[in-house]
Enzyme design. Sequence first.
Site, PDB file in Angstrom:
ATOM      1  N   ASP A 202      -5.310  -8.286  -3.732  1.00 28.50           N
ATOM      2  CA  ASP A 202      -5.621  -8.032  -2.324  1.00 28.50           C
ATOM      3  C   ASP A 202      -6.941  -8.654  -1.863  1.00 28.50           C
ATOM      4  O   ASP A 202      -6.999  -9.839  -1.602  1.00 28.50           O
ATOM      5  CB  ASP A 202      -5.575  -6.511  -2.110  1.00 28.50           C
TER       6      ASP A 202
ATOM      7  N   HIS B   8       0.816  -1.237   0.000  1.00 34.98           N
ATOM      8  CA  HIS B   8       0.000   0.000   0.000  1.00 34.98           C
ATOM      9  C   HIS B   8       0.846   1.282   0.000  1.00 34.98           C
ATOM     10  O   HIS B   8       0.759   2.051  -0.939  1.00 34.98           O
ATOM     11  CB  HIS B   8      -1.013   0.060   1.163  1.00 34.98           C
TER      12      HIS B   8
END
Length: 424
Positions: free
Chosen positions: A298, A247
């Site tokens: 993800d 991220h």
Amino acid sequence: VVVVDVQGNAVGDTSGGDVLELPGFVNAHSHAFQRALRGRVEHRIGAGAAAAGDDFWSWRSTMYQDAARVTVDDVYALARWAYADMLRAGFVAVGEFHYLHHDVGAKPFASPEMSLALARAAKDVGIKLVLLETAYARGGANKPLSDEQRRFAFADVDAFLAHVERSKKLVEPLGASVGVAVHSVRACPRPFIERIATFAREKNMPLHIHACEQQKELEECRWEHGMAPVALLAECKALGHNTTLVHATHIEPDDVERIRASSTLVCLTPSTERNLGDGLCPISSLAKAWVRICIGTDSHARIDAVDELRSLEEHERLRTEKRNVLVLPNTRLAQALVPRGTWAGMQSLLLRADTGDRVRFAMPIEGRAGDVAAGLDALFVGGSSKDVVDVTVAGKDVVKAGKLVTADERDIEDHALAVLKRLR
Ligand SMILES: [Zn+2]
């Protein structure tokens, strides 16, 4: 067939054809069981906390309900479903960020059964798996584990590392490899991070860490350690060429330098980051510092390598109000995206380049009209995983004419359907 290399260049005979052949994509960040959440978290939940607006933390409470309930067989079914979709989307390898270590009710298994279920799911559909065994120790700074989180945690860091060794013995015979992860600076205290970083370095394993996904994580980290997560990870010697920060949404200019100087990688998961309302990573500052950037799907609300890659560029266009932000002068979009979808992901998971990992797409009409470079960029701007025709992994056919050929698609769907019916 027009062959495209790992740099995004059309090589060999580029005069045209109906097919674009690229190196297979790498999905560097996956939580397979979260596939079950798709479509079930797109509504406002009552009053209370959600009255202030839905966000990552309210999404997480629904995710935890599933995490508390899924059995080994459920995880196998959901992983096989997600991994089959990955192959159909042109991914040849996946890094599974795995923290569901214990049985329902947090009962310890005699051996790492969940790890085995994930390795079996990957083997049964034919995707390369790097199982990132993830450490989770606490609910936050000075915060014990919640009931749902007890499934994720071991008694101490030694117990966790012993689990990693046991998992290695179990899954390597199935063709998977093992790395480690620190769930986040929120979920692991400093001594955990230091030990696991040392372990990864000594064993030459990939080390992945969720970092700077949410503002609250930064606030907590500053309160506990007097610094933001990337600075803390640098102090813990957890940055380095085997480390991937997942991220890196809310990083600061100093962090970019820490990431660059340590040769750390960054994995972005744009479709999940926008689905969860995380925010936008200042990706061009990382790209300018030559930081290796890879992608992951993800939470799997969407499994589409083309969209994930396109979003690296398009999210940055929205953030900076510019065009062709990641595209270097005198190059094209595909040259900015293909290495990030392939080469960088292999580096993140410490996978070897394999000429047998290939994905073939239907050539967009621009390419068939004779402009192969425009055809390739058209794929990334306007195409999707639905344009995938064939995929090979290590030279073996896994997808033919858009269909999985390694396992029974109907059986995979029926099994996932039964799990979804129960989780409803
Ligand atoms: Zn994640």
